[in-house]
Design a protein around this motif. Structure first.
Motif, PDB file in Angstrom:
ATOM      1  N   PHE A   1      19.163   4.511  -2.366  1.00 35.74           N
ATOM      2  CA  PHE A   1      17.791   4.886  -2.009  1.00 35.74           C
ATOM      3  C   PHE A   1      17.832   5.418  -0.577  1.00 35.74           C
ATOM      4  O   PHE A   1      18.133   4.667   0.359  1.00 35.74           O
ATOM      5  CB  PHE A   1      16.919   3.639  -2.130  1.00 35.74           C
ATOM      6  CG  PHE A   1      15.451   3.823  -1.893  1.00 35.74           C
ATOM      7  CD1 PHE A   1      14.666   4.544  -2.771  1.00 35.74           C
ATOM      8  CD2 PHE A   1      14.846   3.210  -0.805  1.00 35.74           C
ATOM      9  CE1 PHE A   1      13.305   4.667  -2.569  1.00 35.74           C
ATOM     10  CE2 PHE A   1      13.484   3.325  -0.589  1.00 35.74           C
ATOM     11  CZ  PHE A   1      12.706   4.061  -1.475  1.00 35.74           C
ATOM     12  N   GLY A   2      17.537   6.724  -0.395  1.00 40.58           N
ATOM     13  CA  GLY A   2      17.781   7.345   0.897  1.00 40.58           C
ATOM     14  C   GLY A   2      16.620   8.045   1.550  1.00 40.58           C
ATOM     15  O   GLY A   2      16.703   9.249   1.837  1.00 40.58           O
TER      16      GLY A   2
ATOM     17  N   ARG B   1       0.829  -1.208   0.000  1.00 44.18           N
ATOM     18  CA  ARG B   1       0.000   0.000   0.000  1.00 44.18           C
ATOM     19  C   ARG B   1       0.865   1.261   0.000  1.00 44.18           C
ATOM     20  O   ARG B   1       0.535   2.251  -0.656  1.00 44.18           O
ATOM     21  CB  ARG B   1      -0.940  -0.004   1.205  1.00 44.18           C
ATOM     22  CG  ARG B   1      -2.013  -1.080   1.139  1.00 44.18           C
ATOM     23  CD  ARG B   1      -2.963  -1.000   2.308  1.00 44.18           C
ATOM     24  NE  ARG B   1      -3.831   0.182   2.217  1.00 44.18           N
ATOM     25  CZ  ARG B   1      -4.723   0.514   3.136  1.00 44.18           C
ATOM     26  NH1 ARG B   1      -4.871  -0.244   4.215  1.00 44.18           N
ATOM     27  NH2 ARG B   1      -5.476   1.590   2.983  1.00 44.18           N
ATOM     28  N   VAL B   2       1.981   1.235   0.729  1.00 37.68           N
ATOM     29  CA  VAL B   2       2.904   2.376   0.716  1.00 37.68           C
ATOM     30  C   VAL B   2       3.464   2.566  -0.695  1.00 37.68           C
ATOM     31  O   VAL B   2       3.527   3.691  -1.215  1.00 37.68           O
ATOM     32  CB  VAL B   2       4.041   2.176   1.736  1.00 37.68           C
ATOM     33  CG1 VAL B   2       5.153   3.208   1.530  1.00 37.68           C
ATOM     34  CG2 VAL B   2       3.507   2.259   3.166  1.00 37.68           C
ATOM     35  N   HIS B   3       3.857   1.467  -1.316  1.00 40.35           N
ATOM     36  CA  HIS B   3       4.382   1.531  -2.682  1.00 40.35           C
ATOM     37  C   HIS B   3       3.353   2.118  -3.644  1.00 40.35           C
ATOM     38  O   HIS B   3       3.661   3.029  -4.434  1.00 40.35           O
ATOM     39  CB  HIS B   3       4.789   0.126  -3.127  1.00 40.35           C
ATOM     40  CG  HIS B   3       5.029  -0.016  -4.592  1.00 40.35           C
ATOM     41  ND1 HIS B   3       6.042   0.645  -5.261  1.00 40.35           N
ATOM     42  CD2 HIS B   3       4.366  -0.742  -5.546  1.00 40.35           C
ATOM     43  CE1 HIS B   3       6.009   0.336  -6.539  1.00 40.35           C
ATOM     44  NE2 HIS B   3       5.009  -0.505  -6.739  1.00 40.35           N
ATOM     45  N   GLU B   4       2.130   1.622  -3.591  1.00 42.72           N
ATOM     46  CA  GLU B   4       1.097   2.108  -4.507  1.00 42.72           C
ATOM     47  C   GLU B   4       0.784   3.583  -4.263  1.00 42.72           C
ATOM     48  O   GLU B   4       0.565   4.350  -5.206  1.00 42.72           O
ATOM     49  CB  GLU B   4      -0.171   1.264  -4.346  1.00 42.72           C
ATOM     50  CG  GLU B   4      -0.026  -0.172  -4.829  1.00 42.72           C
ATOM     51  CD  GLU B   4       0.191  -0.265  -6.335  1.00 42.72           C
ATOM     52  OE1 GLU B   4      -0.203   0.679  -7.060  1.00 42.72           O
ATOM     53  OE2 GLU B   4       0.786  -1.264  -6.784  1.00 42.72           O
ATOM     54  N   ALA B   5       0.772   3.989  -3.000  1.00 38.59           N
ATOM     55  CA  ALA B   5       0.506   5.397  -2.690  1.00 38.59           C
ATOM     56  C   ALA B   5       1.625   6.288  -3.214  1.00 38.59           C
ATOM     57  O   ALA B   5       1.375   7.403  -3.714  1.00 38.59           O
ATOM     58  CB  ALA B   5       0.335   5.582  -1.189  1.00 38.59           C
ATOM     59  N   ALA B   6       2.873   5.818  -3.114  1.00 42.16           N
ATOM     60  CA  ALA B   6       4.004   6.597  -3.622  1.00 42.16           C
ATOM     61  C   ALA B   6       3.900   6.763  -5.138  1.00 42.16           C
ATOM     62  O   ALA B   6       4.143   7.859  -5.679  1.00 42.16           O
ATOM     63  CB  ALA B   6       5.324   5.925  -3.238  1.00 42.16           C
TER      64      ALA B   6
ATOM     65  N   MET C   1      11.152  -0.851   3.098  1.00 40.65           N
ATOM     66  CA  MET C   1      10.800  -0.447   1.733  1.00 40.65           C
ATOM     67  C   MET C   1      11.991  -0.641   0.791  1.00 40.65           C
ATOM     68  O   MET C   1      11.822  -1.042  -0.368  1.00 40.65           O
ATOM     69  CB  MET C   1      10.332   1.014   1.712  1.00 40.65           C
ATOM     70  CG  MET C   1       9.025   1.268   2.445  1.00 40.65           C
ATOM     71  SD  MET C   1       7.652   0.192   1.934  1.00 40.65           S
ATOM     72  CE  MET C   1       7.503   0.621   0.185  1.00 40.65           C
ATOM     73  N   GLY C   2      13.183  -0.369   1.279  1.00 43.83           N
ATOM     74  CA  GLY C   2      14.365  -0.620   0.465  1.00 43.83           C
ATOM     75  C   GLY C   2      14.520  -2.076   0.103  1.00 43.83           C
ATOM     76  O   GLY C   2      14.896  -2.420  -1.035  1.00 43.83           O
ATOM     77  N   ARG C   3      14.188  -2.964   1.044  1.00 39.93           N
ATOM     78  CA  ARG C   3      14.251  -4.412   0.754  1.00 39.93           C
ATOM     79  C   ARG C   3      13.166  -4.778  -0.264  1.00 39.93           C
ATOM     80  O   ARG C   3      13.371  -5.656  -1.103  1.00 39.93           O
ATOM     81  CB  ARG C   3      14.042  -5.224   2.034  1.00 39.93           C
ATOM     82  CG  ARG C   3      15.051  -4.998   3.151  1.00 39.93           C
ATOM     83  CD  ARG C   3      16.426  -5.563   2.856  1.00 39.93           C
ATOM     84  NE  ARG C   3      17.073  -4.990   1.692  1.00 39.93           N
ATOM     85  CZ  ARG C   3      17.541  -3.722   1.624  1.00 39.93           C
ATOM     86  NH1 ARG C   3      17.437  -2.923   2.659  1.00 39.93           N
ATOM     87  NH2 ARG C   3      18.103  -3.262   0.526  1.00 39.93           N
ATOM     88  N   PHE C   4      12.006  -4.132  -0.179  1.00 42.63           N
ATOM     89  CA  PHE C   4      10.931  -4.392  -1.137  1.00 42.63           C
ATOM     90  C   PHE C   4      11.398  -4.081  -2.563  1.00 42.63           C
ATOM     91  O   PHE C   4      11.115  -4.832  -3.501  1.00 42.63           O
ATOM     92  CB  PHE C   4       9.711  -3.547  -0.771  1.00 42.63           C
ATOM     93  CG  PHE C   4       8.607  -3.575  -1.784  1.00 42.63           C
ATOM     94  CD1 PHE C   4       7.793  -4.696  -1.929  1.00 42.63           C
ATOM     95  CD2 PHE C   4       8.366  -2.469  -2.600  1.00 42.63           C
ATOM     96  CE1 PHE C   4       6.764  -4.715  -2.867  1.00 42.63           C
ATOM     97  CE2 PHE C   4       7.344  -2.475  -3.541  1.00 42.63           C
ATOM     98  CZ  PHE C   4       6.546  -3.613  -3.675  1.00 42.63           C
TER      99      PHE C   4
ATOM    100  N   VAL D   1       5.308   7.479   2.912  1.00 36.55           N
ATOM    101  CA  VAL D   1       4.901   7.540   1.495  1.00 36.55           C
ATOM    102  C   VAL D   1       5.615   8.680   0.784  1.00 36.55           C
ATOM    103  O   VAL D   1       6.171   8.503  -0.312  1.00 36.55           O
ATOM    104  CB  VAL D   1       3.373   7.695   1.373  1.00 36.55           C
ATOM    105  CG1 VAL D   1       2.983   8.066  -0.060  1.00 36.55           C
ATOM    106  CG2 VAL D   1       2.669   6.410   1.797  1.00 36.55           C
ATOM    107  N   GLN D   2       5.620   9.864   1.407  1.00 35.57           N
ATOM    108  CA  GLN D   2       6.253  11.006   0.749  1.00 35.57           C
ATOM    109  C   GLN D   2       7.749  10.757   0.558  1.00 35.57           C
ATOM    110  O   GLN D   2       8.305  11.035  -0.515  1.00 35.57           O
ATOM    111  CB  GLN D   2       6.042  12.285   1.563  1.00 35.57           C
ATOM    112  CG  GLN D   2       6.682  13.505   0.897  1.00 35.57           C
ATOM    113  CD  GLN D   2       6.426  14.778   1.666  1.00 35.57           C
ATOM    114  OE1 GLN D   2       5.265  15.181   1.849  1.00 35.57           O
ATOM    115  NE2 GLN D   2       7.494  15.432   2.128  1.00 35.57           N
ATOM    116  N   ALA D   3       8.419  10.228   1.566  1.00 33.63           N
ATOM    117  CA  ALA D   3       9.866   9.973   1.459  1.00 33.63           C
ATOM    118  C   ALA D   3      10.157   8.958   0.362  1.00 33.63           C
ATOM    119  O   ALA D   3      11.105   9.121  -0.417  1.00 33.63           O
ATOM    120  CB  ALA D   3      10.413   9.496   2.798  1.00 33.63           C
ATOM    121  N   VAL D   4       9.371   7.902   0.313  1.00 28.40           N
ATOM    122  CA  VAL D   4       9.568   6.885  -0.719  1.00 28.40           C
ATOM    123  C   VAL D   4       9.347   7.484  -2.103  1.00 28.40           C
ATOM    124  O   VAL D   4      10.128   7.264  -3.031  1.00 28.40           O
ATOM    125  CB  VAL D   4       8.634   5.684  -0.468  1.00 28.40           C
ATOM    126  CG1 VAL D   4       8.604   4.748  -1.686  1.00 28.40           C
ATOM    127  CG2 VAL D   4       9.081   4.919   0.770  1.00 28.40           C
TER     128      VAL D   4
END
Length: 530
Positions: A314-315, A58-63, A345-348, A290-293
């Motif tokens: 990726f930071g 969900r975080v990925h999709e929102a980003a 998220m980085g591992r994702f 989400v915003q950071a990603v």
């Protein structure tokens, strides 16, 4: 019941006797190959996961939705040209990133590249869930751990911290941690920051440049230290820490010029997004994530638009606010959660990932600093964060840095890394044979057993300045506290460790071309500083 004190002699299983303390000291003093050490750079983390799989998705999709529908403002003309050439859309003064473009770039982005050091055995492998701890922070003051007084940081402080880090086993890379406030000119500050870091340590160095012109001016220095431009490009030992984004979701003009210069120069780039929850990022922790990603994914697309496959880290660094005051709260439990989520998220994405932990809000190396640094660093390590920035030495929510804290925190990181390594379960480590020998044939304890002696360095990590002696011994040794012992170690290292990491011929060439403010006489024993 058998009671054995630390002072007792320990009978070994072969019948020979020797003093237990002396035996242990002798074993701990023996050098081990890096692969055999109980804690070292690159141990595998990833056991702690604050997000379940559905939440990660969900975080990925929102980003992706944010990048596609909100986009980035304030792009440079060169940014627009690079991004639209690969499929980004420029409309209404903002760059929009189609989902397919972002996913395609993530799929083909650089992976598996090392972060090189001048000494190959200090190279870092920021892949998978391998964990490395290092510095960062750009503090503007130094704090005296005894008096509590703060003063502006200097170029010499930056160099001294580099020399300390060069000798700290559990600090694996050095990103500039203080700003030389005695150099007000931005160009001189950038050049001398890079020089002081490289002069002080052979570990991988991270630094920043105000603008691309400064980075380009520094390249001949890096080429001279490497031996040639080709040697530099083969093994770039400096990475650019680049705040290319001004949260929320805007490009930073000067930083983008530095990013472009770094990519063309073959320098790895840390794509750093540092929004502050409740101020420049959403107050909801999930929203800040989400915003950071999203911001870091935009940076990844940017880098790959300039040069496909260029090395980038990726930071996402979402910081936390104390919502009562708006002040940063880097030592909070919320910060620990956010940093661990960034690692996840980085591992994702299977990207080399760096974020921040260890940023105590306390002004001194006290109990508050200890617990804040402890849980933020341990969750980052357990989450498998590849590069843990700001993990040592930092106070006052990154406004201050303390020499004693570097050596105290190095001890802490040894223990943190031991938890990251976990417990190895093998037929041998299950110890049934040792139990039979001790219980059925031996003296009823394991202190002198061959397994115990053989595992002293391979299974256990030992602190350097932390205290583990009895109260009686502690009093006999002067009843010292942690800061006193840390100060003694700082002075011992800085009084004698003046490394020659820059060859004399290269140093002369650099000084002839650039305004280097560290004088040679100040970079050797007897200079009077320590």
């Amino acid at each position: 019941m058998v009671m054995i004190s630390a002072q007792d002699s320990i009978p070994e299983m072969n019948g020979r006797r020797r003093g237990g303390r002396d035996a242990r000291r002798e074993l701990r003093a023996r050098p081990l190959a890096d692969a055999a050490r109980v804690v070292r750079a690159g141990l595998q983390g990833g056991r702690y996961r604050p997000l379940d799989e559905a939440a990660v998705r969900r975080v990925h999709e929102a980003a992706l939705t944010a990048l596609e529908t909100i986009g980035f403002g304030q792009p440079l003309p060169s940014t627009v040209a690079a991004l639209t050439a690969i499929g980004a859309e420029y409309r209404g003064g903002r760059i929009h990133f189609p989902r397919a473009l972002v996913e395609d770039v993530v799929a083909r982005a650089a992976r598996g590249f090392p972060l090189c050091a001048r000494n190959r055995h200090l190279d870092l492998d920021p892949s998978g869930s391998r964990v490395h701890f290092g510095t960062a922070g750009a503090a503007v003051t130094m704090v005296d751990a005894v008096t509590g007084r703060y003063r502006e940081s200097t170029l010499h402080d930056l160099y001294d911290i580099a020399r300390l880090v060069d000798r700290l086993d559990n600090v694996h890379f050095y990103q500039r941690s203080v700003v030389p406030r005695d150099l007000p000119d931005p160009f001189e500050m950038d050049i001398n920051t890079a020089y002081a870091c490289l002069a002080g340590t052979a570990k991988h160095v991270g630094t920043s440049f105000v603008k691309g012109e400064h980075l380009e001016a520094a390249l001949p220095m890096l080429h001279a230290i490497a031996g040639s431009e080709a040697a530099w490009r083969e093994r770039p030992f400096v990475s650019l820490s680049c705040c290319f984004v001004v949260p929320p979701m805007r490009f930073a003009d000067d930083a983008c010029t530095a990013l472009e210069a770094a990519v063309h120069a073959g320098m790895p780039v840390l794509l750093l997004s540092a929004g502050q929850a409740g101020a420049t990022a959403p107050a909801a922790l999930a929203g800040a994530l989400v915003q950071a990603v999203a911001e870091c994914l935009a940076g990844l697309v940017y880098v790959n638009a300039l040069k496909p496959g260029a090395p980038a880290i990726f930071g996402p660094w979402p910081f936390v606010s104390d919502l009562r005051t708006g002040a940063m709260s880097g030592g909070s439990g919320e910060q620990a959660l956010l940093t661990a989520a960034c690692a996840q998220m980085g591992r994702f994405y299977d990207l080399p990932t760096g974020s921040a932990a260890g940023m105590s809000d306390s002004k001194l190396p006290d109990a508050q600093a200890g617990y804040e640094k402890g849980y933020t660093d341990v969750l980052a390590g357990q989450a498998g964060l590849n590069l843990v920035y700001e993990s040592v030495g930092m106070h006052a929510s990154l406004l201050g840095s303390c020499l004693e804290s570097y050596v105290i925190d190095d001890d802490m990181l040894g223990a943190v890394l031991r938890t990251v390594k976990g417990i190895e379960v093998t037929e041998e480590s299950l110890s049934l044979d040792a139990m039979r020998e001790v219980c059925l044939e031996g003296p009823g304890h394991y202190l002198g057993h061959a397994q115990t002696l053989g595992l002293m360095q391979k299974e256990y990590a030992y602190p350097v300045v932390a205290d583990r002696v009895s109260p009686k011994e502690w009093q006999e040794q002067g009843s010292t506290d942690m800061v006193t012992r840390a100060r003694a170690r700082v002075r011992a290292i800085l009084a004698e460790h003046y490394p020659a990491h820059i060859e004399p011929a290269a140093d002369r060439a650099i000084r002839a071309a650039l305004p280097i403010r560290l004088e040679p006489r100040q970079m050797r024993p007897g200079s009077g500083r320590w």
